[in-house]
Design an enzyme around this catalytic site. Structure first.
Site, PDB file in Angstrom:
ATOM      1  N   SER A  74      35.368  43.070  46.446  1.00 24.91           N
ATOM      2  CA  SER A  74      35.362  44.185  45.485  1.00 24.91           C
ATOM      3  C   SER A  74      34.293  45.235  45.791  1.00 24.91           C
ATOM      4  O   SER A  74      33.663  45.760  44.873  1.00 24.91           O
ATOM      5  CB  SER A  74      35.229  43.651  44.056  1.00 24.91           C
ATOM      6  OG  SER A  74      36.327  42.813  43.738  1.00 24.91           O
TER       7      SER A  74
ATOM      8  N   GLU B 141      41.743  34.122  51.944  1.00 26.20           N
ATOM      9  CA  GLU B 141      43.164  33.964  51.582  1.00 26.20           C
ATOM     10  C   GLU B 141      43.865  33.004  52.528  1.00 26.20           C
ATOM     11  O   GLU B 141      44.774  32.275  52.131  1.00 26.20           O
ATOM     12  CB  GLU B 141      43.834  35.347  51.547  1.00 26.20           C
ATOM     13  CG  GLU B 141      43.389  36.129  50.313  1.00 26.20           C
ATOM     14  CD  GLU B 141      43.110  37.599  50.561  1.00 26.20           C
ATOM     15  OE1 GLU B 141      43.661  38.165  51.528  1.00 26.20           O
ATOM     16  OE2 GLU B 141      42.331  38.190  49.781  1.00 26.20           O
TER      17      GLU B 141
ATOM     18  N   HIS C  28      39.559  33.872  56.850  1.00 27.20           N
ATOM     19  CA  HIS C  28      39.551  34.681  55.626  1.00 27.20           C
ATOM     20  C   HIS C  28      39.900  33.781  54.442  1.00 27.20           C
ATOM     21  O   HIS C  28      40.724  32.876  54.551  1.00 27.20           O
ATOM     22  CB  HIS C  28      40.548  35.840  55.734  1.00 27.20           C
ATOM     23  CG  HIS C  28      40.393  36.815  54.606  1.00 27.20           C
ATOM     24  ND1 HIS C  28      40.965  36.596  53.370  1.00 27.20           N
ATOM     25  CD2 HIS C  28      39.678  37.958  54.507  1.00 27.20           C
ATOM     26  CE1 HIS C  28      40.613  37.597  52.563  1.00 27.20           C
ATOM     27  NE2 HIS C  28      39.832  38.423  53.229  1.00 27.20           N
TER      28      HIS C  28
ATOM     29  N   GLU D 210      32.043  36.352  51.863  1.00 27.33           N
ATOM     30  CA  GLU D 210      32.995  36.850  50.867  1.00 27.33           C
ATOM     31  C   GLU D 210      33.179  35.792  49.789  1.00 27.33           C
ATOM     32  O   GLU D 210      34.009  34.881  49.941  1.00 27.33           O
ATOM     33  CB  GLU D 210      34.340  37.137  51.532  1.00 27.33           C
ATOM     34  CG  GLU D 210      34.284  38.181  52.615  1.00 27.33           C
ATOM     35  CD  GLU D 210      35.636  38.851  52.839  1.00 27.33           C
ATOM     36  OE1 GLU D 210      35.765  40.013  52.474  1.00 27.33           O
ATOM     37  OE2 GLU D 210      36.552  38.188  53.333  1.00 27.33           O
TER      38      GLU D 210
ATOM     39  N   GLY E 157      39.170  40.839  45.468  1.00 27.49           N
ATOM     40  CA  GLY E 157      40.321  41.403  44.765  1.00 27.49           C
ATOM     41  C   GLY E 157      40.253  41.265  43.253  1.00 27.49           C
ATOM     42  O   GLY E 157      41.237  41.494  42.553  1.00 27.49           O
TER      43      GLY E 157
ATOM     44  N   ASN F 254      40.074  45.948  55.737  1.00 19.82           N
ATOM     45  CA  ASN F 254      41.067  44.889  55.875  1.00 19.82           C
ATOM     46  C   ASN F 254      42.262  45.237  54.992  1.00 19.82           C
ATOM     47  O   ASN F 254      42.187  45.120  53.781  1.00 19.82           O
ATOM     48  CB  ASN F 254      40.449  43.545  55.447  1.00 19.82           C
ATOM     49  CG  ASN F 254      41.475  42.425  55.486  1.00 19.82           C
ATOM     50  OD1 ASN F 254      42.577  42.592  56.009  1.00 19.82           O
ATOM     51  ND2 ASN F 254      41.117  41.284  54.924  1.00 19.82           N
ATOM     52  N   TRP F 255      43.338  45.660  55.636  1.00 20.39           N
ATOM     53  CA  TRP F 255      44.495  46.139  54.871  1.00 20.39           C
ATOM     54  C   TRP F 255      45.408  45.016  54.414  1.00 20.39           C
ATOM     55  O   TRP F 255      46.449  45.270  53.800  1.00 20.39           O
ATOM     56  CB  TRP F 255      45.264  47.194  55.677  1.00 20.39           C
ATOM     57  CG  TRP F 255      44.435  48.415  55.939  1.00 20.39           C
ATOM     58  CD1 TRP F 255      43.283  48.772  55.285  1.00 20.39           C
ATOM     59  CD2 TRP F 255      44.661  49.442  56.910  1.00 20.39           C
ATOM     60  NE1 TRP F 255      42.794  49.946  55.788  1.00 20.39           N
ATOM     61  CE2 TRP F 255      43.616  50.386  56.787  1.00 20.39           C
ATOM     62  CE3 TRP F 255      45.647  49.660  57.872  1.00 20.39           C
ATOM     63  CZ2 TRP F 255      43.523  51.519  57.585  1.00 20.39           C
ATOM     64  CZ3 TRP F 255      45.559  50.794  58.674  1.00 20.39           C
ATOM     65  CH2 TRP F 255      44.513  51.710  58.530  1.00 20.39           C
ATOM     66  N   LYS F 256      45.082  43.769  54.777  1.00 16.99           N
ATOM     67  CA  LYS F 256      45.844  42.592  54.310  1.00 16.99           C
ATOM     68  C   LYS F 256      47.346  42.806  54.555  1.00 16.99           C
ATOM     69  O   LYS F 256      47.720  43.432  55.537  1.00 16.99           O
ATOM     70  CB  LYS F 256      45.514  42.323  52.840  1.00 16.99           C
ATOM     71  CG  LYS F 256      44.000  42.227  52.624  1.00 16.99           C
ATOM     72  CD  LYS F 256      43.595  41.606  51.339  1.00 16.99           C
ATOM     73  CE  LYS F 256      42.077  41.512  51.302  1.00 16.99           C
ATOM     74  NZ  LYS F 256      41.589  40.797  50.149  1.00 16.99           N
TER      75      LYS F 256
ATOM     76  N   GLY G 117      38.521  45.286  51.321  1.00 13.91           N
ATOM     77  CA  GLY G 117      39.964  45.091  51.181  1.00 13.91           C
ATOM     78  C   GLY G 117      40.581  46.236  50.394  1.00 13.91           C
ATOM     79  O   GLY G 117      40.867  47.306  50.935  1.00 13.91           O
ATOM     80  N   GLY G 118      40.735  46.023  49.086  1.00 12.96           N
ATOM     81  CA  GLY G 118      41.452  46.962  48.217  1.00 12.96           C
ATOM     82  C   GLY G 118      41.017  48.406  48.371  1.00 12.96           C
ATOM     83  O   GLY G 118      41.859  49.307  48.514  1.00 12.96           O
TER      84      GLY G 118
HETATM   85  P1  13P Z   1      38.571  43.260  48.178  1.00 13.40           P
HETATM   86  O1  13P Z   1      37.689  44.350  48.711  1.00 13.40           O
HETATM   87  O2  13P Z   1      39.944  43.765  47.776  1.00 13.40           O
HETATM   88  O3  13P Z   1      37.919  42.438  47.122  1.00 13.40           O
HETATM   89  O4  13P Z   1      38.860  42.276  49.411  1.00 13.40           O
HETATM   90  C1  13P Z   1      37.808  41.784  50.152  1.00 13.40           C
HETATM   91  C2  13P Z   1      38.346  41.138  51.336  1.00 13.40           C
HETATM   92  O5  13P Z   1      39.031  40.148  51.281  1.00 13.40           O
HETATM   93  C3  13P Z   1      38.046  41.762  52.624  1.00 13.40           C
HETATM   94  O6  13P Z   1      38.412  40.909  53.653  1.00 13.40           O
END
Ligand code: 13P
Length: 250
Positions: A213, A97, A95, A167, A173, A9-11, A234-235
């Site tokens: 994470s 966020e 999600h 999550e 993050g 997930n590149w956000k 994500g990250g």
């Molecule tokens: P991180 O891996 O950066 O914690 O993000 C997780 C995430 O939100 C995947 O959708």
């Protein structure tokens, strides 16, 4: 079930040029990895370029969100039909966020999930508790509300097209991963909810991904848990070597 689905997930963290470069590196690295399904989830504008680049590969492309209406006066929104035309077979809904920064509610998340399923797409329903909820002992209550409101009434055929992503909000993050046993406990609980909503067989076939994470260093232990069927990353998915390290650990 084969441990399989690892998503990047590149956000809102890549331009189209960066997304193409990242997808190109993944394509080069992924050929040596077998037995896992891999997908990337670029920002909307980068989707067509990434779909083009990954055409003919085994890497799927999804979207980070979708709007539930088919078309009309919804300025700024993107419909299922637009995603399908762009080459997306699935999208995330709910999600953390979007729930916590953009104010999405359980009923809105449900409408989005229904729209995806009705359009023949797959969906990843994201759920997870905040740190306050965990500390107050209400993790299971929170998960139950999110899973029930997200999936109650979904048909058995549709349920097979849904992945649930656990999550925990406090792990996204932040570098604080849930321990393998905390994650397994939540996943087992979610699997039980799915069995209650559908049946044991369907629940056993639905993927439950962990997100928060995930890194190459913790992916191996997380992925050995019986109810963890993959990761939503994500990250670490922004660094090809880390992402590939996670896929290899799975
Ligand atoms: P991180 O891996 O950066 O914690 O993000 C997780 C995430 O939100 C995947 O959708």
């Amino acid at each position: 079930m084969r441990k399989s689905f690892v998503a990047g997930n590149w956000k809102m963290a890549t331009t189209t040029a960066q997304a193409k470069a990242l997808a190109g590196s993944l394509l080069d690295g992924i050929t040596s990895v077998e037995g896992v399904d891999v997908a990337v989830i670029p920002p909307f504008l980068a989707i067509p370029a990434v779909v083009d680049l990954l055409r003919g590969s085994t890497i799927a492309v999804g979207a980070q969100d979708v709007y539930f209406e088919k078309s009309g006066a919804f300025t700024g929104e993107i419909s299922c039909e637009m995603l399908i035309e762009a080459g997306c077979g699935f999208a995330l809904v709910g999600h953390s966020e979007r729930r916590h920064i953009l104010g999405e509610t359980d009923p809105l998340v449900r409408k989005k999930l229904d729209a995806l399923l009705a359009a023949g797409m797959d969906a990843i329903l994201c759920v997870g508790e905040t740190i306050e909820e965990r500390e107050a002992g209400s993790t299971e209550a929170r998960l139950e509300t999110q899973v029930r409101s997200g999936l109650e009434g979904v048909t058995l055929e549709q349920a097979r097209r849904v992945t649930v992503a656990y999550e925990p909000v406090w792990a996204i993050g932040t570098g604080k991963t849930a321990t393998a046993s905390q994650a397994q406990e939540a996943h087992r609980f979610i699997r039980g909810l799915l069995a209650g909503l559908f049946d044991e067989e369907t629940a056993g076939k639905m993927r439950i991904q962990y997100g928060g994470s995930v890194k190459p260093e913790n992916a191996g232990e997380l992925m050995t848990q019986p109810d963890i069927d993959g990761a939503l990353v994500g990250g670490a998915s922004l660094k090809p070597a880390s992402f590939l390290g996670i896929v290899q650990a799975a």
